[in-house]
Enzyme design. Structure first.
Site, short mmCIF file in Angstrom:
data_model
loop_
_atom_site.label_atom_id
_atom_site.label_comp_id
_atom_site.label_asym_id
_atom_site.label_seq_id
_atom_site.Cartn_x
_atom_site.Cartn_y
_atom_site.Cartn_z
N TYR B 130 0.85 -1.18 0.00
CA TYR B 130 0.00 0.00 0.00
C TYR B 130 0.89 1.23 0.00
O TYR B 130 1.93 1.25 0.62
CB TYR B 130 -0.85 0.06 1.27
CG TYR B 130 -1.83 -1.07 1.45
CD1 TYR B 130 -1.42 -2.29 1.95
CD2 TYR B 130 -3.18 -0.91 1.14
CE1 TYR B 130 -2.31 -3.32 2.14
CE2 TYR B 130 -4.09 -1.93 1.33
CZ TYR B 130 -3.64 -3.14 1.82
OH TYR B 130 -4.53 -4.16 2.01
N HIS B 138 -6.50 1.62 -1.43
CA HIS B 138 -6.42 0.21 -1.78
C HIS B 138 -4.98 -0.10 -2.14
O HIS B 138 -4.24 0.78 -2.57
CB HIS B 138 -7.32 -0.10 -2.97
CG HIS B 138 -8.76 -0.07 -2.62
ND1 HIS B 138 -9.33 -0.90 -1.68
CD2 HIS B 138 -9.77 0.70 -3.08
CE1 HIS B 138 -10.61 -0.64 -1.58
NE2 HIS B 138 -10.90 0.33 -2.41
N LYS B 177 -4.94 -4.86 -9.08
CA LYS B 177 -3.60 -4.57 -8.58
C LYS B 177 -2.60 -4.86 -9.69
O LYS B 177 -2.83 -5.68 -10.57
CB LYS B 177 -3.27 -5.45 -7.37
CG LYS B 177 -4.19 -5.20 -6.21
CD LYS B 177 -3.73 -5.93 -4.97
CE LYS B 177 -4.88 -6.09 -4.02
NZ LYS B 177 -5.60 -4.84 -3.77
#
Lengths: 279, 262
Positions: B130, B138, B177
């Protein structure tokens, strides 16, 4: 499917089809007549190569597992190398194992599923080794994403897949995101010489499907979107794949069009009524 | 984040905090430092009724070794109250979990660059990174650690096949991601001692998918899942607005029609 494959086998045997190896990757090209092309398509072997010109001769590109399956298990084609030399089974095996190290276990998994009448295709775009369809790919979506895990000293360093929890969860998530069940085929052997295709009989295949168990989901029938995973998995249970989301978009699109027309119509009526009121 | 960690380091040192080994990681008892630990996103707070002042935090192996070895701000006791030295801790962790050297090296590498690193198990990765505190953002990166070199033995077999790499790409893409692959390599290093950490070299690579249509055209081409979900949100807002417009209009019409009749 077994009937289709039996017809294909008989047809290829009668016509004495010859596949020619091409390229470095162990792919082969098969020249077939039109009715055999139909059978090959129905059995979902290989990929049809478009070519203008001859109507009667169609070309199909076969992957290494498919070539070896037609040659070794169905025994209905012969294989020639690029310089027109006939390749025996042992030579073919050596060629394929030298090109791609995990060929023995990949082929054993392919053969195992094919002989149970599953349609097996390459799963590379889904993050798996194979994908297995219950019927022809044009009719259904594939149900299983297959990962092949070898076990035993004969396989050397290739046994390192799916050994860590994060790898397993990664595969689970990836197969879940495309709405497939993860099927792990564990190929094990006691003490087998992988340099010859005779080892195929000694390889033992264990099949395991791995799915996620969500406590809320299995107890309650209604959707409970409070957890992130539950939300994500709930979306999987609904057909959340690309085609389905496009369908949903079309529905919402239609909903918008209808609503906008409703607003316009209502405002027209209001203005007409207001006009009437003033007079 | 570096300031928060510096404050945490100073406070833990002053209070001479002691972590007790339990299970896989350790439990740390802190008095007023719970806030700092939460802000630096170390460990997991354990709820306990009763004592208000003593808060318990459960730390993972990498977090504990980081606080002990890199920040040097806690001491560690084993279950039978015996003080653990660095070598003993290292032996314990490497025996419990074989890939601990490279996992810890990756954790330390990212933490020292002020990334917040948490376990990525639920996302199918080793770690997730993070940019700020997890409650605010997120995670941006799903980190997979791949060791290289003979010292690591049989653990070098990850992400060697195309299907494994595409699997990791797809899994990290489905949770929005970017895949970050940390390759830990070493020439010839003895992994039985924590001194090897200085000799491990970390290479960072992000792997993303390149879609030809998407990168050329500036307009959203809703052929991919991410673009289609954005469009769905816009359309949903549009629907809500339109439905209210319809309801309002019909109310006005009925009022006017009522007025007209009289």
């Amino acid at each position: 499917m077994s009937r289709i494959i039996a017809d294909l086998q008989a047809s290829l045997r009668d016509s004495e089809a010859v596949a020619m190896l091409s390229g470095d990757g162990g792919d082969a090209i098969l020249a077939v007549q039109h009715d055999q092309a139909v059978l090959l398509n129905r059995a979902a072997f290989g990929r049809h190569i478009e070519n203008a010109g001859e109507e009667n001769r169609q070309w199909f590109q076969l992957g290494p597992e498919e070539v070896f399956f037609l040659c070794h298990a169905l025994k209905c084609i012969t294989v020639q190398s690029e310089n027109k030399k006939q390749m025996g089974e042992a030579e073919l095996w050596d060629l394929f194992t030298s090109t791609s190290e995990p060929f023995p276990e990949m082929y054993e998994a392919y053969q195992h599923l094919r002989l149970k009448n599953w349609v097996v295709k390459s799963g590379l775009q889904y993050g798996a080794d194979f994908v297995a369809y219950r019927h022809h790919p044009a009719l259904v979506h594939s149900e299983f994403a297959v990962i092949v895990v070898p076990e035993g000293k004969a396989f050397g360093g290739r046994c390192g897949r799916l050994q860590v929890w994060s790898d397993l969860l990664c595969a689970l998530r990836a197969s879940g995101s495309v709405a497939k069940t993860l099927l792990v085929l564990t190929i094990s052997t006691k003490g087998c010489d992988l340099t010859s295709s005779d080892c195929l009989c000694q390889l033992i295949v264990h099949e395991r499907t791995i799915t996620r168990w969500i406590p809320q989901q299995c107890r309650e029938l209604r959707d409970n979107p409070s957890r992130e995973e539950a939300n994500w998995d709930v979306q999987i249970q609904k057909p959340c794949r690309e085609e389905a989301s496009r369908e949903e978009q079309e529905d919402t699109g239609e909903g918008i069009v209808f609503s906008y027309w409703g607003v316009i119509l209502s405002f027209t009526i209001i203005s007409a009524l207001a006009y009437k009121l003033k007079f």
